[in-house]
Write an enzyme that holds these catalytic residues in place. Structure first.
Site, PDB file in Angstrom:
ATOM      1  N   HIS A  63     -13.062   3.381   2.945  1.00  0.00           N
ATOM      2  CA  HIS A  63     -12.199   4.467   2.485  1.00  0.00           C
ATOM      3  C   HIS A  63     -13.063   5.623   1.985  1.00  0.00           C
ATOM      4  CE1 HIS A  63      -9.357   1.041   2.267  1.00  0.00           C
ATOM      5  NE2 HIS A  63      -8.521   1.954   2.722  1.00  0.00           N
ATOM      6  N   TYR A  84      -0.868  -0.785  10.282  1.00  0.00           N
ATOM      7  CA  TYR A  84      -1.095  -1.444   8.991  1.00  0.00           C
ATOM      8  C   TYR A  84       0.156  -1.341   8.111  1.00  0.00           C
ATOM      9  CZ  TYR A  84      -3.254  -2.076   4.359  1.00  0.00           C
ATOM     10  OH  TYR A  84      -3.570  -2.497   3.082  1.00  0.00           O
ATOM     11  N   SER A 120       0.851  -1.180   0.000  1.00  0.00           N
ATOM     12  CA  SER A 120       0.000   0.000   0.000  1.00  0.00           C
ATOM     13  C   SER A 120       0.891   1.236   0.000  1.00  0.00           C
ATOM     14  CB  SER A 120      -0.857  -0.006   1.262  1.00  0.00           C
ATOM     15  OG  SER A 120      -1.409   1.276   1.480  1.00  0.00           O
ATOM     16  N   SER A 121       0.371   2.332  -0.532  1.00  0.00           N
ATOM     17  CA  SER A 121       1.180   3.559  -0.573  1.00  0.00           C
ATOM     18  C   SER A 121       1.408   4.149   0.826  1.00  0.00           C
ATOM     19  CB  SER A 121       0.520   4.605  -1.470  1.00  0.00           C
ATOM     20  OG  SER A 121      -0.763   4.932  -1.004  1.00  0.00           O
ATOM     21  N   CYS A 122       0.678   3.655   1.835  1.00  0.00           N
ATOM     22  CA  CYS A 122       0.878   4.193   3.186  1.00  0.00           C
ATOM     23  C   CYS A 122       2.133   3.647   3.853  1.00  0.00           C
ATOM     24  CB  CYS A 122      -0.341   3.943   4.062  1.00  0.00           C
ATOM     25  SG  CYS A 122      -0.565   2.222   4.470  1.00  0.00           S
ATOM     26  N   LYS A 126       2.592  -4.257   6.359  1.00  0.00           N
ATOM     27  CA  LYS A 126       2.837  -4.324   4.907  1.00  0.00           C
ATOM     28  C   LYS A 126       4.334  -4.232   4.604  1.00  0.00           C
ATOM     29  CE  LYS A 126      -1.183  -5.015   3.114  1.00  0.00           C
ATOM     30  NZ  LYS A 126      -1.422  -6.263   2.353  1.00  0.00           N
TER      31      LYS A 126
END
Ligand code: GFB
Length: 319
Positions: free
Chosen positions: A187, A144, A115-117, A148
């Protein structure tokens, strides 16, 4: 270590983990359209991916050749903030169990979805893959993100130590059919689609947007994501992570205005600034993906129109 390309034939046994979710269901649709006939799927009721024994037994029995690791506990800013323990525990176990079993049972190639987070909160924009682990994470989703990042490091470590072919890609914020439209856990895009729809249906005078509306987000239509991961599964091998996005972002307010127009709501937009904004911006640099031969085709408005049409056809707001 450079990996040789492995062909994923149409009769190959392909396991799509998380096939009921937004991402997994899009990958299954993409594979089916391409003529893949030997897809392997399990619901969470049939196979609890947090249970290592059960996952090993499944791999030992089924021997999948290719794995799309799209199973995860996911959610929007509120769910991530309120349930960090569940997000880190579930995602660490899901990734660890599937990646390890894929090594033990000889999976030819695995694609892990991050994920981009995972990138630091204060990254220079657009975010290059090499910015990973160069600064502190955004606090609303650090649990999270750490899970990842562990998944990425597992893929890289197994490639280095065991010579596996496990690739990792980092999608930006996704939306589309089979998304979660529950206002507490979703989201922003599905939440706003559901809110505008309900406000129009109930002749409400306003829709409330969380936060200031000022953060920027990059949104990718999930069928485009499925196309990108299919492309990477067939053409890319290596331990370097690959960003998947559109290369364009928008403010939450501008995204809300598009949804308002698509749904046809005539009332006002207001802001609940007691809710967090989260990271101010997380636009991905997608040059690596472009150089690998892929670019996202779907514009935001078109993707929102398709998603809303799908919602209406499938009574998505009643579930
Ligand atoms: O999509 P979202 O929940 O998550 O929120 P993140 C994006 C932005 O939209 C935030 C605002 O600034 C929210 O405050 N927003 C406005 C809303 N109205 C709403 C609403 O009704 N619902 C929601 N949910 N947001 C998640 C991470 O971060 O993104 C995950 O928590 C993951 O780890 C995922 O990375 C892709 O983009 O902030």
């Amino acid at each position: 270590m450079a990996q040789e390309q492995i062909v994923m034939n149409r009769d190959a046994k392909v396991y799509v983990a998380g096939h009921k979710g937004l991402v997994g269901s899009a990958i299954v649709r993409r594979l089916q359209r391409e003529g893949y006939t030997n897809l392997l799927v399990r619901t969470s009721g049939e196979l609890d991916l947090r249970d290592q024994k059960a996952v090993n037994a499944f791999f030992e029995h089924e021997h999948p050749e290719f794995v799309f690791l799209s199973a995860a506990r996911v959610g929007g800013i509120k769910a991530n903030w309120e349930q960090p323990a569940q997000f880190i525990y579930d995602n660490l176990l899901i990734s660890a169990n599937i990646i390890h079993a894929s090594y033990v049972y000889g999976v030819k190639k695995l694609l892990f979805l991050g994920s981009s987070c995972i990138y630091p909160r204060e990254c220079p924009q657009p975010i290059k893959e090499e910015y990973l682990l160069t600064g502190p994470l955004e606090i609303t989703n650090d649990a999270y993100a750490v899970a990842k990042i562990a998944g990425i490091k597992m893929c890289q470590s197994y490639n280095r130590q065991y010579g596996t072919n496990f690739i990792s890609c980092m999608p930006t914020n996704l939306y589309g059919p089979y998304d979660n439209f529950d206002l507490n856990s979703s989201h922003v895009l599905p939440a706003l689609i559901a809110k505008f729809h309900a406000a129009k249906r109930d002749s409400k005078s306003e829709v409330v947007i969380w936060g200031s509306g000022k953060p920027y987000r990059e949104f990718l239509y999930v069928d485009d994501l499925a196309e990108a991961v299919f492309h990477l599964m067939r053409t890319y091998s290596g331990s370097e992570i690959v960003n998947i996005g559109t290369g364009r972002d928008t403010t939450i307010l501008d995204a809300a205005k598009i949804i308002q127009e698509v749904v046809g709501f005539k009332g006002a937009l207001t802001f609940d600034t007691t809710k967090p904004d989260g990271t101010p911006r997380k636009l991905l640099n997608v040059n690596r993906l472009k150089n690998l031969g892929w670019q996202a085709p779907t514009e935001l408005r078109e993707g929102i129109e398709k998603t809303y049409a799908w919602c209406l056809q499938n009574n998505a707001f009643d579930k």
